[in-house]
Design an enzyme around this catalytic site. Structure first.
Site, PDB file in Angstrom:
ATOM      1  N   SER A  81       0.835  -1.195   0.000  1.00 18.69           N
ATOM      2  CA  SER A  81       0.000   0.000   0.000  1.00 18.69           C
ATOM      3  C   SER A  81       0.877   1.256   0.000  1.00 18.69           C
ATOM      4  CB  SER A  81      -0.957  -0.046   1.198  1.00 18.69           C
ATOM      5  OG  SER A  81      -1.954   0.930   1.096  1.00 18.69           O
ATOM      6  N   ASP A 112      -9.254  -3.134  -6.439  1.00 17.61           N
ATOM      7  CA  ASP A 112      -8.481  -2.257  -5.566  1.00 17.61           C
ATOM      8  C   ASP A 112      -8.478  -0.853  -6.168  1.00 17.61           C
ATOM      9  OD1 ASP A 112      -6.158  -0.894  -4.341  1.00 17.61           O
ATOM     10  OD2 ASP A 112      -5.561  -2.877  -3.632  1.00 17.61           O
ATOM     11  N   HIS A 147      -8.517  -4.029  -1.717  1.00 18.34           N
ATOM     12  CA  HIS A 147      -7.290  -3.599  -1.063  1.00 18.34           C
ATOM     13  C   HIS A 147      -7.095  -4.314   0.275  1.00 18.34           C
ATOM     14  CE1 HIS A 147      -3.937  -0.828  -0.818  1.00 18.34           C
ATOM     15  NE2 HIS A 147      -4.252  -0.563   0.434  1.00 18.34           N
TER      16      HIS A 147
END
Length: 355
Positions: free
Chosen positions: A195, A293, A323
């Site tokens: 991330s 995502d 995600h």
């Protein structure tokens, strides 16, 4: 009404940053799902659907802008105990340039010329900690027989990219300079992150290339946060970026990291991997992301740019995955397959055989 366990929180919150709480710290659930969320759930891989419903249940809570400090506390209170058989050590290292020293955790040092990973944690630039990564990175270091250094870089909005990027580079340089003492092979140092940590790892590869001091040999970018324009000037298609990390959280994360509004012409190129003019000369890459995502488009674009600039790149897109799915749904077969692909990419980069 869904029930969350301590394990759910520990796996999901550091990456997703979407957990909401009432003033007394109890969870706040949304019984009804809006049409946008229902449409997104229809795109979720069936194996992940029950987890996605849990993630969606948090949506009507306080926004990240007002709740990130509470979420940080919950992350700190949900750290898994370290493994007793994989050593780790805490170090404080100087950064210079008027920037505060940075804490790092060195995991599984020793041995004879092991490969090494410089790891930067996720959390949208505003959440997460290196301490919460000790247990999972012990498990990874054991499986790969490598050393991992995870960096407790300064979080935004208290500190912008000018601080955290230099702290991460200082940690990389420290790892390289102390390779002999740590039992690390200087020629086999990779960067990795998830991330926002994937964004930091991508930035680190770029900075290392440009400064020419540390020869990074691989970058492992897990659903990396690469482009400040996502959600600010470029909106995702319907169903993308609804489950988990979403547009409002992304805009807040980038604004906090940059110290200014994202998506504008004045955003500094040095803070955003996707704005880097040339990706030529960067190390080979593995990029993994779910098809729903928020970062899927920017990650695909970045992978294509790497390929166009003659950088060997493996792009792994997981159908129907949102995600942070591999953390929240670690026991599912789809997450295990994704993790297996990531680990084998690292093994191959280190010159070892896949398993």
């Amino acid at each position: 009404m869904p029930e969350f366990t301590r394990r759910d929180i520990a796996r999901g919150v550091a990456l997703l940053g979407t957990m909401a709480t009432l003033g007394d710290g109890s969870p706040l659930f949304a019984e009804a799902l809006d049409a946008k969320t229902k449409a997104a759930l229809a795109l979720v891989n069936p194996e992940l659907l029950s987890i996605a419903r849990k993630e969606a249940a948090w949506r009507n809570g306080p926004p990240l802008t007002k709740n990130y400090l509470n979420i940080r506390k919950q992350i700190d209170g949900s750290v898994a105990p370290p493994l007793p058989d994989i050593p780790f050590a805490k170090h404080s290292i100087p950064v210079g340039k008027g920037i505060p020293d940075v804490i790092i955790y060195v995991i599984n040092a020793g041995g004879t010329k092991r490969p090494a990973i410089l790891h930067t944690h996720g959390g949208g630039f505003v959440l997460g900690s290196a301490r919460s990564e000790i247990r999972p990175k012990q498990e990874m270091a054991k499986a790969l027989d490598c050393t991992i250094v995870t960096v407790d870089y300064a979080l935004a909005p208290e500190a912008t990219y000018r601080v955290s990027v230099e702290q991460n580079y200082a940690a990389l340089k420290w790892l390289y300079d102390h390779a002999a003492t740590l039992g690390v092979d200087r020629k086999r140092i990779a960067v990795m992150g998830e991330s926002a940590g994937g964004g930091h790892a991508a930035l680190l590869a770029i900075v290392a290339r440009d400064r020419g001091e540390v020869p990074v040999m691989f970058q492992c970018l897990i659903y990396p946060m690469l482009d400040d324009r996502t959600g600010s000037t470029r909106m995702p298609p319907p169903g993308i970026g609804v489950i988990g990390w979403d547009v409002p959280a992304n805009v807040f994360g980038w604004r906090s990291f940059l110290g200014q509004q994202p998506g504008t012409a004045t955003v500094p190129v040095t803070a955003v991997p996707a704005r880097t003019k040339s990706l030529a000369g960067l190390p080979p890459a593995f990029i993994g992301v779910g098809s729903i995502d928020l970062f899927v488009d920017e990650d695909i674009t970045y992978a294509k740019r790497l390929i166009d600039d003659a950088v060997a790149t493996e792009l792994h897109i997981v159908p129907g995955a949102f995600h942070g799915f591999d953390g929240a749904g670690a026991d599912t077969s789809i997450a295990k397959q994704f993790t297996h692909a990531k680990m084998n990419a690292l093994r191959r980069a280190f010159g070892e055989q896949s398993v």
